[in-house]
Scaffold this motif. Sequence first.
Motif, PDB file in Angstrom:
ATOM      1  N   TYR A 713     107.468  -5.826  78.991  1.00  0.00           N
ATOM      2  CA  TYR A 713     108.185  -4.758  79.685  1.00  0.00           C
ATOM      3  C   TYR A 713     109.678  -5.058  79.604  1.00  0.00           C
ATOM      4  N   ALA A 714     110.467  -4.043  79.324  1.00  0.00           N
ATOM      5  CA  ALA A 714     111.918  -4.208  79.260  1.00  0.00           C
ATOM      6  C   ALA A 714     112.587  -3.024  79.950  1.00  0.00           C
ATOM      7  N   ALA A 715     113.450  -3.309  80.917  1.00  0.00           N
ATOM      8  CA  ALA A 715     114.272  -2.270  81.552  1.00  0.00           C
ATOM      9  C   ALA A 715     115.668  -2.338  80.956  1.00  0.00           C
ATOM     10  N   TRP A 716     116.321  -1.188  80.908  1.00  0.00           N
ATOM     11  CA  TRP A 716     117.655  -1.151  80.304  1.00  0.00           C
ATOM     12  C   TRP A 716     118.553  -0.151  81.028  1.00  0.00           C
ATOM     13  N   CYS A 717     119.835  -0.257  80.781  1.00  0.00           N
ATOM     14  CA  CYS A 717     120.779   0.767  81.204  1.00  0.00           C
ATOM     15  C   CYS A 717     121.745   1.032  80.057  1.00  0.00           C
ATOM     16  N   GLY A 718     122.365   2.190  80.081  1.00  0.00           N
ATOM     17  CA  GLY A 718     123.333   2.542  79.053  1.00  0.00           C
ATOM     18  C   GLY A 718     123.599   4.035  79.024  1.00  0.00           C
ATOM     19  N   PRO A 719     124.830   4.452  79.412  1.00  0.00           N
ATOM     20  CA  PRO A 719     125.896   3.621  79.967  1.00  0.00           C
ATOM     21  C   PRO A 719     125.479   2.965  81.279  1.00  0.00           C
ATOM     22  N   GLY A 724     128.215   8.492  84.047  1.00  0.00           N
ATOM     23  CA  GLY A 724     127.261   8.662  82.963  1.00  0.00           C
ATOM     24  C   GLY A 724     126.115   7.682  82.973  1.00  0.00           C
ATOM     25  N   PHE A 725     125.944   6.981  84.095  1.00  0.00           N
ATOM     26  CA  PHE A 725     124.902   5.958  84.174  1.00  0.00           C
ATOM     27  C   PHE A 725     123.535   6.518  83.771  1.00  0.00           C
ATOM     28  N   ALA A 726     122.799   5.720  82.992  1.00  0.00           N
ATOM     29  CA  ALA A 726     121.425   6.072  82.619  1.00  0.00           C
ATOM     30  C   ALA A 726     120.600   4.799  82.576  1.00  0.00           C
ATOM     31  N   ARG A 727     119.300   4.950  82.825  1.00  0.00           N
ATOM     32  CA  ARG A 727     118.406   3.799  82.832  1.00  0.00           C
ATOM     33  C   ARG A 727     117.097   4.184  82.174  1.00  0.00           C
ATOM     34  N   GLY A 728     116.284   3.170  81.834  1.00  0.00           N
ATOM     35  CA  GLY A 728     114.990   3.459  81.235  1.00  0.00           C
ATOM     36  C   GLY A 728     114.131   2.220  81.161  1.00  0.00           C
ATOM     37  N   ILE A 729     112.888   2.413  80.728  1.00  0.00           N
ATOM     38  CA  ILE A 729     111.931   1.324  80.552  1.00  0.00           C
ATOM     39  C   ILE A 729     111.293   1.479  79.180  1.00  0.00           C
ATOM     40  N   SER A 730     111.214   0.368  78.451  1.00  0.00           N
ATOM     41  CA  SER A 730     110.534   0.336  77.164  1.00  0.00           C
ATOM     42  C   SER A 730     109.399  -0.674  77.252  1.00  0.00           C
ATOM     43  N   VAL A 731     108.297  -0.361  76.592  1.00  0.00           N
ATOM     44  CA  VAL A 731     107.099  -1.191  76.657  1.00  0.00           C
ATOM     45  C   VAL A 731     106.582  -1.399  75.249  1.00  0.00           C
ATOM     46  N   GLY A 732     106.095  -2.597  74.965  1.00  0.00           N
ATOM     47  CA  GLY A 732     105.515  -2.886  73.665  1.00  0.00           C
ATOM     48  C   GLY A 732     104.858  -4.251  73.668  1.00  0.00           C
ATOM     49  N   ASN A 733     104.570  -4.734  72.486  1.00  0.00           N
ATOM     50  CA  ASN A 733     103.906  -6.018  72.346  1.00  0.00           C
ATOM     51  C   ASN A 733     104.840  -7.050  71.724  1.00  0.00           C
ATOM     52  N   ALA A 734     104.580  -8.323  72.039  1.00  0.00           N
ATOM     53  CA  ALA A 734     105.428  -9.394  71.544  1.00  0.00           C
ATOM     54  C   ALA A 734     105.383  -9.523  70.031  1.00  0.00           C
ATOM     55  N   ASP A 735     104.317  -9.008  69.391  1.00  0.00           N
ATOM     56  CA  ASP A 735     104.249  -9.070  67.932  1.00  0.00           C
ATOM     57  C   ASP A 735     104.993  -7.928  67.263  1.00  0.00           C
ATOM     58  N   GLY A 736     105.672  -7.103  68.058  1.00  0.00           N
ATOM     59  CA  GLY A 736     106.478  -6.024  67.510  1.00  0.00           C
ATOM     60  C   GLY A 736     105.768  -4.688  67.407  1.00  0.00           C
ATOM     61  N   THR A 737     104.513  -4.613  67.772  1.00  0.00           N
ATOM     62  CA  THR A 737     103.758  -3.370  67.661  1.00  0.00           C
ATOM     63  C   THR A 737     103.795  -2.596  68.983  1.00  0.00           C
TER      64      THR A 737
END
Length: 885
Positions: A713-719, A724-737
């Motif tokens: 699990y990875a949370a991020w912001c940008g800006p 203009g603040f924005a946030r999000g969550i990205s999900v995936g596997n450690a093998d890149g899939t």
Amino acid sequence: MSAPTRRRRWLTLCAITATAGLVAIPASAAPGPHSGSPFGARTLARLAAERQQSVGTMSPKVKEDDGDDGNEADEIAEGADQYAEARTSPGIVAPGAYGAAWTSLSKLPRTGGSWRNITDLPYDSDDARYRDIDSNSSGGSGRVTGRMAAMAADDDGYVYAGSAGGGVWRSRSGGGHWQPISDRLPAQSTGALALDGGGRLWLGTGEATTNADAYLGSGVYLLSDPHHGTFSTRSRVGGDELESTTIHELRFGGGKVWAATSEGVWSHSTKKLSGAWKLEYAPNPDYLPGGPKADDPDAAYKNITNDIAIDPKNPSKVVLAVGWRSGDDYNGFYTKESKGAWTRISSGFGDLPTDADDVGSVTFARSADGSRYYAIDQSPEQLNTNPDSGLEGIYVSKSGSPSGPWTKIADYQGLAADGSALTSPGYMPGVQAWYNQFLTVDPADPEHVYAGLEEVYESKDGGTSWSAVGPYWNFGFSCWSIDPAKQTGDCNPTTHSDQHGVAIGSYHGKSFVYVGNDGGVYKRPVDGTQDSSGHATDWTSLNDGTIDTLQYYSVGIGKDLAHGGVSVTGGLQDNGQSILRSNDKVMGSNFGGDGGDTLTDPANGCNIAEEYVYLSIQVTQNCAVNGGSWITDASKATSYNVAPADNATSEARFIAPLAADAKNSSTWIAGGRHIWVQTHGYAIRSGDEWKSVYDLGAGRTATAVAASGGKVYAAWCGPCNNQGFARGISVGNADGTGWHDIALPATGANGTVPNRYLSGFAIDPKNADHVFLTVNGFSRQWTEGPGAGVGHVFESTNGGATWKDISKNFPDVPADSAVVTPNGGLAVATDLGVVYRAPGRTSWQRVGSLPAVAVLQLKLSPDGSTLYAATHGRGIYTIKVRDCD
């Protein structure tokens, strides 16, 4: 070129990389190799990149291009999600937020058990056991603790130290044997301390150095019997007028106490303590709370005032130093005309400048006999254009009047030539004059002056000559050697860097000067001795372990295989990484600079990964113990630089997230613009071993990462700033899939994840799809930014696809991290302590009774029985998990 030296400096870059109000640092600010530098090519390049990241604290506004090289806008994005931004974005926080949160937290039912401080023992930054090339051991600062913002002392041996985030401390023995005296207050952040003529101690809360990890205060408090009493909420002076401000100085004159705050200059009677504070002057009152422009993004830095000078011969003559460090049209010195209106001084000041571009952060000091006034001035123009220093100068008014005329008695070039350790291009005295300032005059001699910038300077002739009595470090001097046997008797001990507070007092009839800085409290005789370089030979560290104001970002725990028990490590603001092994009576420091996130192998506490800043990661497999070779060759060091590529491009936040897979300690996750994975654990030896498994996208940077069983699990912001603040969550596997972005509603409405800074994940060890999310900042009750939403703790049972708000009675306070306890409970770290939800329950309890201190990270012991809390101001605490239920 010889192998690069990897030693890192003490300079507090987290103080530069703060929330807002951008500072222009041209590309020419990069320091270059020179004969006096203790740094090699890698570190010099790192410093250059960090200077390019320099931003201010108070406002997201970019200063308009004034015709320079136009690169100010380049300094915004990737380094912008700093400590204070996490608490303010996406909008301005209304006054009273922390006070209301403390009240709410205090009303929660409490769990059983009591917290135990495990770092309340000396912390030796010069510990020879860890004199590896990546430590700052042998720098000369000795025993340290967390940042001190203000000092006060009397002639009876009583010394008072006000810390950045850990409250006020008292010594009855001229320094040392400290005890906390402000634990009952709702704010532990100190802005100012002052003893009045009657011996009463005044405390202005809210640190005013405008750095990244400063906190707002709850007003001014008075302690009538500081020798014996403690501060309480009943001792607040006036009403709530100064709540949610910062207070730079408290001054006395004409029967009043004057306060220079982030919301103008205020005054109050020193005799009658009830009744409201009077607003004496605010340059832009429309931007004050309740004003028509109070919700403007620039409001937080439109009424900043720095100091007040009062004529001792005529208290009706007052000069105000007003202005934001990065510059604004209202900056300047103000005085009252005969008709009672405050006007800016435009002429007749002598050398002390009156142009708005040349007046920034200012500190005044006057002699006890009233014959001299002194001042330090930081220049916005210098800050924005001069890569070497932001210092305009040090000045004296020999008339004794703050009206002058003023004469310049020091500039940064002259100070650099007077024994300073800061002689590198881009790093000269006053490079952080907006953050580092103090000034005082010897009560017995009006021409004996102490000035603090990054270093401590002394003049015995009214400023005609100066000595760097407290140099920044010993590394660059000819007397220095990494070998402890060769060092003894050569370089003398010095103070920690980055000076903030000063006081002169007496103990057993002898006068001492006490200085407070990013390493705690130090003293020397007022008329002390110097060596041939002008460096003091008689500094004493007063950080004896009874005072613990250490500002941790992180904590790591592993088994101590050599001694039994556990080894505890943690990353600290400007004090590297501490290491406490189970048989230690003194903590050591095995990595230097700023210590960020920490990974410690639960099975072996000497397997450690430590982040400096921007994902500059070092790893060791022997606790970074020096084997006795005493070398400066990086190829023979016991620690290794293993930074992923986002470090070189500065596409990571200042304190970037780093985590190990909960099911496999050899799989690590690091977050910058990219999500990085490496699978060699503590045997990693090169940054090339990291693999980018996901690109979050240009302008985005990770704020939190977690993994279990290969699911990431990875949370991020940008800006990441509030415009203009924005946030999000990205999900995936450690093998890149399987990587993808989770769809989060932009509004943060109807129980969905708010549009605020996402600070941490806690994964259920039994089910990787069951995960909790902590959210920083304040809800829309206090933040009217777009999508601020409500709630601080959210739960997902389907791998992050959907989220449910489980905050319920959770106080409206920034949440920083969380951990799932072995019994299925959930512990959450907040800016005011720790709360807990027992398994099967829906409501929250307060864990123990910590002071109002920020807890930034929670970790469990290797056996899961003990909870460790890394506080940003009061060290590391533990409590048994069973006591939370």
